[in-house]
Design an enzyme around this catalytic site. Structure first.
Site, PDB file in Angstrom:
ATOM      1  N   ARG A  70      -4.478   2.895  20.307  1.00  0.00           N
ATOM      2  CA  ARG A  70      -5.840   3.206  20.801  1.00  0.00           C
ATOM      3  C   ARG A  70      -6.610   1.706  21.011  1.00  0.00           C
ATOM      4  O   ARG A  70      -6.644   1.062  19.960  1.00  0.00           O
ATOM      5  CB  ARG A  70      -6.408   4.224  20.179  1.00  0.00           C
ATOM      6  CG  ARG A  70      -5.904   5.572  20.368  1.00  0.00           C
ATOM      7  CD  ARG A  70      -6.764   6.449  19.852  1.00  0.00           C
ATOM      8  NE  ARG A  70      -6.785   6.730  18.245  1.00  0.00           N
ATOM      9  CZ  ARG A  70      -7.463   5.961  17.377  1.00  0.00           C
ATOM     10  NH1 ARG A  70      -8.864   5.537  18.084  1.00  0.00           N
ATOM     11  NH2 ARG A  70      -7.578   6.064  16.385  1.00  0.00           N
ATOM     12  N   TYR A 198       0.070   3.652  26.563  1.00  0.00           N
ATOM     13  CA  TYR A 198       0.309   4.081  24.887  1.00  0.00           C
ATOM     14  C   TYR A 198      -0.316   5.449  24.711  1.00  0.00           C
ATOM     15  O   TYR A 198      -1.391   5.596  25.331  1.00  0.00           O
ATOM     16  CB  TYR A 198      -0.521   3.015  24.044  1.00  0.00           C
ATOM     17  CG  TYR A 198      -0.487   3.567  22.546  1.00  0.00           C
ATOM     18  CD1 TYR A 198       0.373   3.427  21.753  1.00  0.00           C
ATOM     19  CD2 TYR A 198      -1.837   4.112  22.200  1.00  0.00           C
ATOM     20  CE1 TYR A 198       0.316   4.235  20.625  1.00  0.00           C
ATOM     21  CE2 TYR A 198      -1.754   4.637  20.845  1.00  0.00           C
ATOM     22  CZ  TYR A 198      -0.779   4.752  20.118  1.00  0.00           C
ATOM     23  OH  TYR A 198      -0.812   5.365  18.915  1.00  0.00           O
ATOM     24  N   GLY A 199       0.230   6.144  23.805  1.00  0.00           N
ATOM     25  CA  GLY A 199      -0.143   7.475  23.490  1.00  0.00           C
ATOM     26  C   GLY A 199      -1.530   8.063  23.647  1.00  0.00           C
ATOM     27  O   GLY A 199      -2.125   8.594  24.456  1.00  0.00           O
ATOM     28  N   LYS A 207      -6.947  12.884  21.969  1.00  0.00           N
ATOM     29  CA  LYS A 207      -7.846  12.344  21.598  1.00  0.00           C
ATOM     30  C   LYS A 207      -9.093  12.506  22.648  1.00  0.00           C
ATOM     31  O   LYS A 207     -10.203  12.765  22.202  1.00  0.00           O
ATOM     32  CB  LYS A 207      -8.098  10.976  21.218  1.00  0.00           C
ATOM     33  CG  LYS A 207      -6.895  10.672  20.201  1.00  0.00           C
ATOM     34  CD  LYS A 207      -7.277  11.122  18.854  1.00  0.00           C
ATOM     35  CE  LYS A 207      -6.247  10.980  17.708  1.00  0.00           C
ATOM     36  NZ  LYS A 207      -6.415  11.698  16.359  1.00  0.00           N
ATOM     37  N   HIS A 227     -11.551  16.336  13.941  1.00  0.00           N
ATOM     38  CA  HIS A 227     -10.393  15.495  13.596  1.00  0.00           C
ATOM     39  C   HIS A 227      -9.677  15.953  12.349  1.00  0.00           C
ATOM     40  O   HIS A 227      -9.898  15.103  11.353  1.00  0.00           O
ATOM     41  CB  HIS A 227     -10.706  14.119  13.890  1.00  0.00           C
ATOM     42  CG  HIS A 227      -9.727  13.059  13.666  1.00  0.00           C
ATOM     43  ND1 HIS A 227      -9.799  11.852  13.173  1.00  0.00           N
ATOM     44  CD2 HIS A 227      -8.419  13.157  14.040  1.00  0.00           C
ATOM     45  CE1 HIS A 227      -8.707  11.048  13.049  1.00  0.00           C
ATOM     46  NE2 HIS A 227      -7.774  11.895  13.696  1.00  0.00           N
ATOM     47  N   SER A 249      -7.663   7.187   9.402  1.00  0.00           N
ATOM     48  CA  SER A 249      -6.277   7.087   9.545  1.00  0.00           C
ATOM     49  C   SER A 249      -5.616   6.293   8.266  1.00  0.00           C
ATOM     50  O   SER A 249      -6.447   5.580   7.504  1.00  0.00           O
ATOM     51  CB  SER A 249      -5.836   6.035  10.670  1.00  0.00           C
ATOM     52  OG  SER A 249      -6.897   4.975  10.759  1.00  0.00           O
ATOM     53  N   CYS A 251      -4.487   7.636   5.561  1.00  0.00           N
ATOM     54  CA  CYS A 251      -4.699   8.323   4.321  1.00  0.00           C
ATOM     55  C   CYS A 251      -3.954   9.493   4.110  1.00  0.00           C
ATOM     56  O   CYS A 251      -4.105  10.542   3.200  1.00  0.00           O
ATOM     57  CB  CYS A 251      -6.395   8.730   4.281  1.00  0.00           C
ATOM     58  SG  CYS A 251      -7.477   7.531   4.097  1.00  0.00           S
ATOM     59  N   GLY A 252      -2.841   9.695   4.805  1.00  0.00           N
ATOM     60  CA  GLY A 252      -1.681  10.483   4.624  1.00  0.00           C
ATOM     61  C   GLY A 252      -2.134  11.750   5.066  1.00  0.00           C
ATOM     62  O   GLY A 252      -1.803  13.003   4.622  1.00  0.00           O
ATOM     63  N   THR A 254      -1.118  13.611   8.118  1.00  0.00           N
ATOM     64  CA  THR A 254       0.384  14.161   8.398  1.00  0.00           C
ATOM     65  C   THR A 254       0.942  14.707   7.078  1.00  0.00           C
ATOM     66  O   THR A 254       1.641  16.095   7.075  1.00  0.00           O
ATOM     67  CB  THR A 254       1.057  13.163   9.279  1.00  0.00           C
ATOM     68  OG1 THR A 254       0.209  12.944  10.556  1.00  0.00           O
ATOM     69  CG2 THR A 254       2.240  13.938   9.883  1.00  0.00           C
ATOM     70  N   ASP A 278      -3.692  17.108  13.143  1.00  0.00           N
ATOM     71  CA  ASP A 278      -4.615  16.052  13.619  1.00  0.00           C
ATOM     72  C   ASP A 278      -6.029  16.786  13.997  1.00  0.00           C
ATOM     73  O   ASP A 278      -6.872  16.043  13.959  1.00  0.00           O
ATOM     74  CB  ASP A 278      -3.960  15.204  14.833  1.00  0.00           C
ATOM     75  CG  ASP A 278      -4.677  14.059  15.182  1.00  0.00           C
ATOM     76  OD1 ASP A 278      -4.790  13.407  14.276  1.00  0.00           O
ATOM     77  OD2 ASP A 278      -4.566  13.544  16.256  1.00  0.00           O
ATOM     78  N   ARG A 376       5.876   5.728  16.828  1.00  0.00           N
ATOM     79  CA  ARG A 376       5.544   7.207  16.625  1.00  0.00           C
ATOM     80  C   ARG A 376       6.712   7.922  17.028  1.00  0.00           C
ATOM     81  O   ARG A 376       7.762   7.741  17.621  1.00  0.00           O
ATOM     82  CB  ARG A 376       4.415   7.458  17.714  1.00  0.00           C
ATOM     83  CG  ARG A 376       3.066   6.804  17.645  1.00  0.00           C
ATOM     84  CD  ARG A 376       2.031   7.498  16.587  1.00  0.00           C
ATOM     85  NE  ARG A 376       1.042   6.637  16.380  1.00  0.00           N
ATOM     86  CZ  ARG A 376      -0.116   7.231  16.010  1.00  0.00           C
ATOM     87  NH1 ARG A 376      -0.089   8.388  15.718  1.00  0.00           N
ATOM     88  NH2 ARG A 376      -1.129   6.457  15.364  1.00  0.00           N
ATOM     89  N   GLY A 503       3.350  15.429  -2.738  1.00  0.00           N
ATOM     90  CA  GLY A 503       3.490  17.033  -3.263  1.00  0.00           C
ATOM     91  C   GLY A 503       2.335  17.395  -4.514  1.00  0.00           C
ATOM     92  O   GLY A 503       2.056  18.677  -4.435  1.00  0.00           O
ATOM     93  N   ASN A 505      -0.596  16.599  -4.920  1.00  0.00           N
ATOM     94  CA  ASN A 505      -1.783  16.915  -4.337  1.00  0.00           C
ATOM     95  C   ASN A 505      -2.112  18.650  -4.260  1.00  0.00           C
ATOM     96  O   ASN A 505      -3.133  18.890  -4.253  1.00  0.00           O
ATOM     97  CB  ASN A 505      -2.181  16.440  -2.966  1.00  0.00           C
ATOM     98  CG  ASN A 505      -1.986  14.722  -3.012  1.00  0.00           C
ATOM     99  OD1 ASN A 505      -2.451  14.299  -4.003  1.00  0.00           O
ATOM    100  ND2 ASN A 505      -1.912  14.406  -1.800  1.00  0.00           N
TER     101      ASN A 505
END
Ligand code: OXD
Ligand code: MN
Length: 599
Positions: A70, A198-199, A207, A227, A249, A251-252, A254, A278, A376, A503, A505
């Site tokens: 982006r 790009y996506g 977004k 978000h 972004s 920070c895990g 997904t 997301d 991605r 896991g 967490n």
């Protein structure tokens, strides 16, 4: 396809006149159409068919080497008044923006096909959902949109004769990065994206619509476009509670959304239900609680670092019917990315299409990566083994807790609960993360990213904080989600992580949900409530003795310095910043002083 919406027909005609494509094709999302488009894209090289035994239904795509992420500097909010876009956005007047776009769009689709994609963000017919129509000259975009959103005739039927839809116009044009523009016109419910493939810049439902345009509508209509991941946690007794979480972004997010409980907790009967990774759209329902849906139907996840250990559910999700973008590609039609867990195919090409083998170095002696760090996978959420059975529910899921997170090596404790909703809004507003090697900018530098919405809030962020405060007032007190801040990334003196993450967490989430049910007490600190040591379940976890103490240490000087930085950050919003935010900062400073006096 029968098209009954007059406004849609007229708009498509107008765009076709401007862009001058060879033909106009309405997308129905049928198997036959998918096959036809893929065959065409294989013949031009836009898509590459992967080894169908290993990767059934999967294809590969490379974007232009200068078009891989982006581009916030070419992204604009085009409102009549500049102040309405706020200091958090680039602004352009609508008149200038339309004129600039028109110059680029004129004849931009000559010799090409123009595809028209009617899509729904959210289940068709749900009070949450919004309809968009994306026009594009890219088959790659068509195929991605068919995974990421609901596409087809049912959407046009829902739109009826004169329903409201977001106009989303994309043209790759000449892919000139200097003339790239991602323009949002919230007042006209319109998006125009040119010179990118790009996506995040071109899948306009994501977004652009679901966050920037939707956040504007959400404010006017009294709901929230965030978000955020949305996930359910099922306990051994069968009870499922849902939480929503915003993380910047890297920070895990997904990984957390698809978390697999560690063996011990799995055996006890814990289970995770992924609603989304997301975006969360949230509304106050008639019960006075906050209900969320994920408006997306697919994942557009980062590949590097994703493997069977870090995210087994993502690996299972992408095994079939997936579009891989900017990974390394083998001559044998196999793919590879850094840390995927298998050997790279040979011979192979890197994401730029250059001959590549692992360990290759450039002239400067730096390792050449096979996959771009932002490569991605696009897969349907329905292929995720932890996909929630409530995902398509029209009213979504009731949110018990909201999580804000960041990557803070020293400052923030593992978990901390806000004193109340307003304090929670402050917690979100001061969110920040330290840059990692994977991002541009100095490593360790703190980037403020309120609610992880800085690049996505389609209006003045000061008004956005006000909107959050108002939502809190409108909910029934007992139904209001509690708000927490988590930090999986605190380190010791030697830079080693104090918490194992992934896991594990879930152990923190267990405490969070117990707090939401009012079952456990907590310790009050100047920054919020933290767990009593005995309340975080560490059974089966081999954590060094004093790690927990270090994970929850609150350093007075560090927090005072943080308060000074927050003050600087808040000042940019001037008078528009809600006074409540200043009162919260004052409260934080006062509590820190009291803590110091006591020591
Ligand atoms: C994303 C992002 O791609 O937040 O989801 O950048
Ligand atoms: Mn995101």
């Amino acid at each position: 396809m029968k098209i009954i919406h007059q406004g849609a027909l007229e708009w498509v005609e107008e765009v076709a006149k401007k862009c001058q494509p060879n033909e106009v094709v309405w997308i129905e999302n049928s198997e036959e159409e998918k096959k036809r488009l893929e065959e065409e894209a294989f013949s031009t090289g836009e898509l590459v068919k992967l080894d169908q035994e290993k990767w059934p239904g999967c294809v590969y795509h490379r974007t232009h080497p200068k078009d891989v992420a982006r581009t916030e500097d070419t992204t604009f909010i085009c409102t009549t008044l500049k102040e309405d876009a706020g200091p958090n956005n680039n602004w352009m007047s609508p008149l200038t923006a339309y004129r600039k776009a028109d110059e680029i769009l004129k004849g931009s689709m000559k010799g090409k096909t123009m595809y028209v994609i009617p899509f729904s963000m959210g289940p068709v017919g749900s009070p949450f959902s919004k309809i968009g129509i994306e026009i594009t000259d890219s088959i790659y975009v068509v195929r991605n949109m068919c995974i990421m959103t609901i596409v087809g005739e049912e959407v046009l039927n829902e739109l009826d004769a004169n329903g409201i839809f977001t106009k989303c116009l994309h043209s790759k044009a000449s892919l000139d990065p200097k003339r790239r523009l991602i323009l949002h016109f919230p007042e006209d419910n319109t998006i125009i994206s040119v010179n990118s493939g790009y996506g995040g810049n071109v899948l306009l439902g994501k977004k652009c619509l679901a966050l920037r345009i939707a956040s504007h509508h959400a404010r006017n209509e009294g709901w929230m476009a965030e978000h955020m991941l949305v996930m359910g946690i099922e306990e051994p007794n069968g009870r499922i509670q849902y939480l929503a979480g915003a993380f910047p972004s890297a920070c895990g997010k997904t990984n957390l959304a698809m978390l697999v409980p560690p063996k011990g907790l799995q055996n006890k009967g814990y289970r995770i239900w992924t609603v989304g990774d997301d975006i969360g759209w949230m509304r106050i329902d008639t019960d006075g609680g906050l209900w969320a849906i994920n408006p997306e139907s697919g994942f557009f996840g980062v590949l590097p670092g994703t493997n069977k250990k870090t995210n087994p559910n993502a690996m299972a999700t992408m095994r079939k019917n997936t579009i891989f973008t900017n990974a390394a590609l083998g001559e044998n039609a196999d793919i590879w990315w850094e840390d995927c867990g298998w050997e790279p195919p040979q011979p192979a090409w890197d994401w730029k299409g250059q001959p590549w083998s692992q360990g290759m170095k450039d002239e400067g002696g730096s390792i050449i990566v096979g996959a771009h760090p932002n490569s991605r996978f696009t897969s349907s959420i329905s292929q995720n083994p932890s996909s929630s059975f409530r995902r398509e529910h029209h009213h979504g899921v009731q949110v018990s807790a909201i999580l804000f997170g960041g990557r803070r090596a020293r400052l923030a404790p593992l978990v901390c609960e806000a004193f109340n909703w307003s304090h929670g809004v402050f917690m979100g507003a001061i969110m920040a993360s330290e840059r990692t090697a994977a991002q541009y900018g100095a490593i360790g530098e703190v980037r403020r990213d309120p609610m992880a919405m800085l690049p996505f809030c389609g209006y003045n962020m000061a008004d956005y904080f006000e909107h959050w405060l108002r939502i809190g007032v409108r909910m029934r007190r007992k139904m209001r989600p509690r708000i927490f801040h988590v930090n999986w990334f605190r380190t010791d003196e030697n830079g080693g992580y104090l918490w194992p993450g992934f896991g594990e967490n879930l152990r923190v989430l267990e405490w969070i949900l117990a707090r939401c049910r009012g079952e456990v007490d907590a310790i009050s600190t100047p920054i919020g409530y933290i767990p009593r040591p005995e309340d975080i379940n560490l059974e089966g976890l081999d954590l060094p003795q004093n790690n927990m103490e270090k994970l929850f240490k609150i350093n007075h000087d560090d927090w005072h310095e943080e308060a000074n930085q927050i003050e600087q950050f808040f000042k940019q919003f001037g008078d528009r910043l809600p006074t409540e935010m200043w009162a919260q900062l004052e409260g934080l400073r006062r509590r820190l002083d009291v803590m110091e006096e006591k020591q």
